[in-house]
Design an enzyme around this catalytic site. Structure first.
Site, PDB file in Angstrom:
ATOM      1  N   ARG A 153       0.026  16.643   5.249  1.00  0.00           N
ATOM      2  CA  ARG A 153      -1.255  16.465   4.243  1.00  0.00           C
ATOM      3  C   ARG A 153      -2.431  15.503   4.759  1.00  0.00           C
ATOM      4  O   ARG A 153      -3.532  16.053   5.408  1.00  0.00           O
ATOM      5  CB  ARG A 153      -1.557  15.937   3.001  1.00  0.00           C
ATOM      6  CG  ARG A 153       0.160  17.245   1.897  1.00  0.00           C
ATOM      7  CD  ARG A 153      -0.222  16.377   0.756  1.00  0.00           C
ATOM      8  NE  ARG A 153       0.456  15.393   1.103  1.00  0.00           N
ATOM      9  CZ  ARG A 153       1.869  15.034   0.163  1.00  0.00           C
ATOM     10  NH1 ARG A 153       2.642  16.667  -0.017  1.00  0.00           N
ATOM     11  NH2 ARG A 153       3.098  14.510   0.506  1.00  0.00           N
ATOM     12  N   ARG A 235       2.331   3.403   7.491  1.00  0.00           N
ATOM     13  CA  ARG A 235       2.902   1.785   6.883  1.00  0.00           C
ATOM     14  C   ARG A 235       3.346   1.149   7.757  1.00  0.00           C
ATOM     15  O   ARG A 235       3.395   1.487   9.839  1.00  0.00           O
ATOM     16  CB  ARG A 235       4.544   2.631   6.566  1.00  0.00           C
ATOM     17  CG  ARG A 235       3.998   2.921   5.398  1.00  0.00           C
ATOM     18  CD  ARG A 235       3.867   2.556   3.873  1.00  0.00           C
ATOM     19  NE  ARG A 235       3.879   2.759   2.393  1.00  0.00           N
ATOM     20  CZ  ARG A 235       3.168   2.926   1.753  1.00  0.00           C
ATOM     21  NH1 ARG A 235       1.933   3.025   2.392  1.00  0.00           N
ATOM     22  NH2 ARG A 235       3.461   3.761   0.837  1.00  0.00           N
ATOM     23  N   GLU A 264       3.757  -7.422   4.699  1.00  0.00           N
ATOM     24  CA  GLU A 264       2.277  -7.089   3.618  1.00  0.00           C
ATOM     25  C   GLU A 264       2.161  -8.046   2.690  1.00  0.00           C
ATOM     26  O   GLU A 264       3.136  -8.167   2.126  1.00  0.00           O
ATOM     27  CB  GLU A 264       1.590  -5.611   3.057  1.00  0.00           C
ATOM     28  CG  GLU A 264       1.362  -4.469   4.250  1.00  0.00           C
ATOM     29  CD  GLU A 264       1.179  -3.853   3.319  1.00  0.00           C
ATOM     30  OE1 GLU A 264       0.621  -3.382   2.566  1.00  0.00           O
ATOM     31  OE2 GLU A 264       0.633  -2.482   4.650  1.00  0.00           O
ATOM     32  N   HIS A 283      -4.760  -3.141   3.641  1.00  0.00           N
ATOM     33  CA  HIS A 283      -4.096  -1.583   3.194  1.00  0.00           C
ATOM     34  C   HIS A 283      -4.422  -1.061   1.742  1.00  0.00           C
ATOM     35  O   HIS A 283      -4.745  -0.791   0.233  1.00  0.00           O
ATOM     36  CB  HIS A 283      -2.513  -1.927   2.549  1.00  0.00           C
ATOM     37  CG  HIS A 283      -2.127  -1.033   1.961  1.00  0.00           C
ATOM     38  ND1 HIS A 283      -0.255  -0.959   2.369  1.00  0.00           N
ATOM     39  CD2 HIS A 283      -2.514   0.929   1.428  1.00  0.00           C
ATOM     40  CE1 HIS A 283       0.013   0.087   1.848  1.00  0.00           C
ATOM     41  NE2 HIS A 283      -0.835   1.658   1.373  1.00  0.00           N
TER      42      HIS A 283
END
Ligand code: NAP
Length: 322
Positions: A153, A235, A264, A283
């Site tokens: 997508r 990611r 993270e 992020h």
């Protein structure tokens, strides 16, 4: 029934409150894993975020759990096989964040190619003395080749935007898309190796799986051009951080712009943060007001369906219904 929501959401929770007692973790930092483990035996529904580790131990402790609903499209923080084994459907939020994440990908691509963050630092530090013929020269987009790793997508939404910049777009994924999809998007299929060696910009849009973990290491950076720019909004763990540092530091690639890191948040003593040719954002791929609201609405709809014993509208593990 009891529901646990692991963070304050940008939406009114009255729909949930009508069917269950709702507890919201109030802090800015996520709840500790141990706290979740203590809570989970009491709850019927869990609305979680990608910062929550939902592993086998936790799912087995959730004896009353009817559904886990994650407010994100990626679900690499959840042990799906364990949820399926327990018959717990897991929901996620695909589609509603596609355009916002593709926009952020382009924001990073343009920032890295035209050295916008460096330019801002240069200006604020008082170094701007005059117009200089060779000041902060960057890379052209027109006519350049964009390599998309993972044409799902978000990868497709990124490809659509490339048309406006007159770029040539190539892609790789495990399965080649239908010819009609390729033609509609104006993209050509390549192996990962071919893509890396011929792209001026490489942008990552695969899910994080055992197959894509550290998909980018020393070997892949060696295959890229020294002028190439890497973008990662997928990611962090798809790229080996030490290899990225070596590639940027030695000039194996020209620059990178990443919205996701491993771990993270990125540790403040990470050598990556010493590099001028790296842009890092925290992020924020889906972080637009409308998108976050839609994600929250979708996560709530998934959870409500699960509590009613209905099929989740967006379920990661449909096998639980067979
Ligand atoms: P998607 O539609 O499922 O697309 C993922 C694509 O990756 C698929 O086309 C898949 O195609 C491909 N893929 C899987 N394994 C691959 C491999 N080994 N090599 C090459 N391609 C592979 O998912 P999406 O909605 O576009 O989202 C993609 C990812 O973006 C999410 O999983 C999430 O982690 C991340 N994301 C990040 C942010 C952010 O805030 N930065 C926001 C949204 C999403 P094949 O199966 O044909 O290979």
């Amino acid at each position: 029934m009891k529901i646990l929501v692991t963070r304050n959401l940008p939406i009114d929770l009255s729909d949930l409150a009508q069917v269950a007692e709702v507890e919201v973790w109030p802090e800015r930092q996520p709840p500790a894993y141990e706290w979740l483990l203590e809570k989970v035996p009491e709850i019927d529904g869990l609305l979680c975020l990608l910062t929550d580790r939902i592993d086998r131990t936790l799912l087995e402790a959730g004896q009353r759990l009817k559904a886990v609903s994650q407010m994100a499209v990626g679900y690499d923080n959840i042990e799906i096989a364990a949820a399926t084994a327990r018959g717990i459907p897991v929901g996620h939020t695909p589609g509603v964040l596609t355009e916002a994440t593709a926009d952020l990908t382009w924001a990073l691509l343009l920032s890295a190619s035209r050295r916008i963050v460096e330019g801002d630092r240069f200006t604020r530090s008082g170094q701007w003395q005059t117009w200089e013929p060779d000041l902060l020269l960057g890379a052209d987009l027109t006519g350049a080749t964009l390599g998309i790793v993972g044409l799902g997508r978000i990868g497709q939404a990124v490809a659509r935007r490339a048309r406006g910049f007159d770029m040539r777009v190539i892609y790789t994924s495990r399965q080649r898309c239908d010819l009609e999809v390729e033609q509609a998007l104006g993209v050509e299929y390549r192996s990962l190796e071919q893509l890396l060696s011929t792209s001026d910009f490489v942008t990552i849009h695969t899910a994080l799986t055992s197959e894509t973990h550290y998909l980018f290491g020393d070997r892949q950076f060696q295959q890229m051009q020294p002028t190439a720019i890497l973008i990662n909004t997928a990611r962090g763990s798809i790229v080996e951080p030490a290899a990225l540092y070596r590639a940027l530091q030695t000039g194996q690639i020209a620059a990178a712009a990443i919205d996701v890191t491993e771990p993270e948040p990125i540790p403040m003593d990470s050598p990556l943060l010493t590099l001028e040719n790296l842009i890092v954002t925290p992020h924020i791929g889906s972080a637009s007001v409308k998108t976050r609201r839609k994600m929250a609405e979708m996560a709530i709809a998934n959870l409500l369906a699960g509590l009613r014993g209905e099929r989740l509208p967006h379920v990661v593990n449909p096998e639980v219904y067979s």
